[in-house]
Scaffold this motif. Structure first.
Motif, short mmCIF file in Angstrom:
data_model
loop_
_atom_site.label_atom_id
_atom_site.label_comp_id
_atom_site.label_asym_id
_atom_site.label_seq_id
_atom_site.Cartn_x
_atom_site.Cartn_y
_atom_site.Cartn_z
N ILE A 121 0.91 -1.09 0.02
CA ILE A 121 -0.05 0.26 0.14
C ILE A 121 0.97 1.13 -0.07
O ILE A 121 1.69 1.49 0.78
CB ILE A 121 -0.70 -0.07 1.16
N PRO A 122 0.71 2.10 -0.97
CA PRO A 122 1.60 3.36 -1.10
C PRO A 122 1.18 4.44 0.06
O PRO A 122 0.24 4.34 0.50
CB PRO A 122 1.23 3.64 -2.46
N ASN A 123 2.35 5.19 0.32
CA ASN A 123 2.08 6.47 0.95
C ASN A 123 1.82 7.53 0.50
O ASN A 123 1.39 8.68 1.08
CB ASN A 123 3.28 6.87 1.83
N LYS A 124 1.45 7.58 -1.02
CA LYS A 124 0.97 8.63 -1.68
C LYS A 124 0.03 8.11 -2.81
O LYS A 124 -0.05 7.06 -3.49
CB LYS A 124 1.93 9.28 -2.72
N GLN A 125 -1.08 8.69 -2.95
CA GLN A 125 -2.34 8.22 -3.85
C GLN A 125 -2.39 9.13 -4.96
O GLN A 125 -1.63 10.25 -5.11
CB GLN A 125 -3.80 8.27 -3.18
N ASP A 126 -2.77 8.50 -6.14
CA ASP A 126 -3.11 9.57 -7.54
C ASP A 126 -1.56 9.76 -8.20
O ASP A 126 -1.71 11.08 -8.56
CB ASP A 126 -3.78 10.67 -7.15
N VAL A 127 -0.44 9.07 -7.94
CA VAL A 127 0.88 9.46 -8.24
C VAL A 127 0.72 8.87 -9.89
O VAL A 127 -0.09 8.12 -10.31
CB VAL A 127 1.85 8.46 -7.85
N THR A 128 1.58 9.52 -10.72
CA THR A 128 1.80 9.09 -12.17
C THR A 128 2.03 7.80 -12.27
O THR A 128 3.37 7.15 -11.70
CB THR A 128 2.77 9.85 -12.79
N PRO A 129 1.40 6.75 -13.03
CA PRO A 129 1.92 5.34 -13.14
C PRO A 129 3.18 5.35 -13.52
O PRO A 129 3.65 6.13 -14.41
CB PRO A 129 0.89 4.93 -13.90
N ARG A 130 4.01 4.17 -13.08
CA ARG A 130 5.39 4.23 -13.52
C ARG A 130 5.77 2.49 -13.70
O ARG A 130 5.22 1.79 -12.97
CB ARG A 130 6.41 4.69 -12.70
N TYR A 131 6.73 2.25 -14.44
CA TYR A 131 7.37 0.69 -14.37
C TYR A 131 8.72 0.55 -14.40
O TYR A 131 9.50 1.62 -15.07
CB TYR A 131 6.69 0.05 -15.76
N ASP A 132 9.42 -0.24 -13.83
CA ASP A 132 10.85 -0.40 -13.75
C ASP A 132 10.94 -1.91 -13.62
O ASP A 132 10.33 -2.66 -13.15
CB ASP A 132 11.37 0.58 -12.82
N GLU A 133 12.36 -2.24 -13.94
CA GLU A 133 12.87 -3.45 -13.68
C GLU A 133 14.25 -3.39 -13.72
O GLU A 133 14.76 -2.54 -14.19
CB GLU A 133 12.25 -4.53 -14.69
N LEU A 134 14.90 -4.56 -13.04
CA LEU A 134 16.32 -4.50 -12.92
C LEU A 134 16.52 -6.01 -12.55
O LEU A 134 15.84 -6.57 -11.85
CB LEU A 134 17.04 -3.47 -12.24
N ASN A 135 17.90 -6.13 -12.85
CA ASN A 135 18.73 -7.64 -12.38
C ASN A 135 19.45 -7.26 -11.34
O ASN A 135 20.23 -6.41 -11.14
CB ASN A 135 19.54 -8.19 -13.47
N PHE A 136 19.20 -8.12 -10.15
CA PHE A 136 20.14 -7.95 -9.02
C PHE A 136 21.01 -9.03 -8.63
O PHE A 136 21.94 -9.01 -7.90
CB PHE A 136 19.12 -7.75 -7.80
N GLU A 137 20.63 -10.19 -9.38
CA GLU A 137 21.36 -11.36 -9.06
C GLU A 137 22.89 -11.29 -9.40
O GLU A 137 23.85 -11.75 -8.77
CB GLU A 137 21.04 -12.60 -10.06
N GLU A 138 23.22 -10.29 -10.39
CA GLU A 138 24.76 -10.23 -10.53
C GLU A 138 25.48 -9.45 -9.73
O GLU A 138 26.70 -9.43 -9.34
CB GLU A 138 25.10 -9.47 -11.96
#
Length: 239
Positions: A121-138
């Protein structure tokens, strides 16, 4: 220090044929008034999806959605134009904010995909939608914790709209970690993916979990062959 223990087989379970899911907290047709959330940690679904299947495009709003593949390939698509395939060692995050349509599908037609879907559950509502991904295994170092999520865009890992910190660890030897909380009032949810751990004299085995709060630090004893996800989150729900 207060704790709550979640045995693996105490989770809700749903078998839809192509989808098999274990629910830590109440979700869809699984409802338990005593298992609604751990602070702002609202959903932990341990999902298995057959090859060629998946969740078609559907809406979300005002939720931080984190997906972490455990086996196979997970394909994402959304109405923001984001398209990606993530595998084990990757973490994917989406801030639904004012509203987003997305799909989560198996990236293979033949092999199953297993992944964790986590909602915060976020601490801010109605934020601009966003997407991200990354690799952490390395970046993983055996027998150490690696931060994979935080509230800060310029910190290690992905970021979300919440004072939450996630850490991943793979332990090839028995290892003791003194975990110090990042923020007063937060709790820590320890989820053992493989192997075992001892927390507050409680033995945790594969897919067991323990929630810890009302403390500033906790000693975690990880056993050889353990893979674990730690989720530190605020215990108070946003007003």
């Amino acid at each position: 220090m207060k704790t709550i223990f979640y045995k693996a087989d105490s989770r809700g379970y749903a078998d839809h044929g192509w989808l098999k899911s274990s629910h830590t907290f109440s979700f869809a047709n699984y409802y338990n008034p005593e298992r609604m959330n751990f602070g702002v940690l609202r959903v932990i679904n341990d999902d298995f999806v057959e090859g060629g299947m998946g969740f078609g495009r559907h809406p979300h709003r005002d939720m931080e959605i984190i997906s972490i593949p455990l086996e196979g390939k997970l394909k994402h698509g959304d109405n923001m134009g984001s398209v990606g395939v993530v595998e084990k060692g990757d973490i994917q995050v989406m801030s639904a904010g004012t509203g987003v349509m997305h799909s989560e599908e198996n990236g293979s037609d033949t092999e199953a995909v297993k992944f964790l879907q986590i909602w915060v559950i976020p601490n801010k509502q109605d934020v601009t939608p966003r997407y991200d991904e990354l690799n952490f295994e390395e970046k993983l170092v055996p027998n150490q914790l690696l931060q994979i999520l935080s509230p800060n865009a310029d910190d290690d890992g992905v970021w979300i709209h919440q004072d939450a910190w996630f850490n991943w660890g793979k332990f090839t030897e028995d290892t003791t970690v003194d975990y110090k909380f990042h923020k007063e009032g937060n709790g820590l949810y320890v989820f053992v993916l493989e192997g075992g751990a001892i927390v507050d004299a409680q033995q945790l085995d594969r897919r067991d979990a323990i929630g810890i709060w009302d403390t500033n630090n906790v000693e975690l004893k990880f056993q050889k062959g353990t893979e674990v996800l730690l989720m530190e989150v605020p215990m108070d729900l946003p007003q």
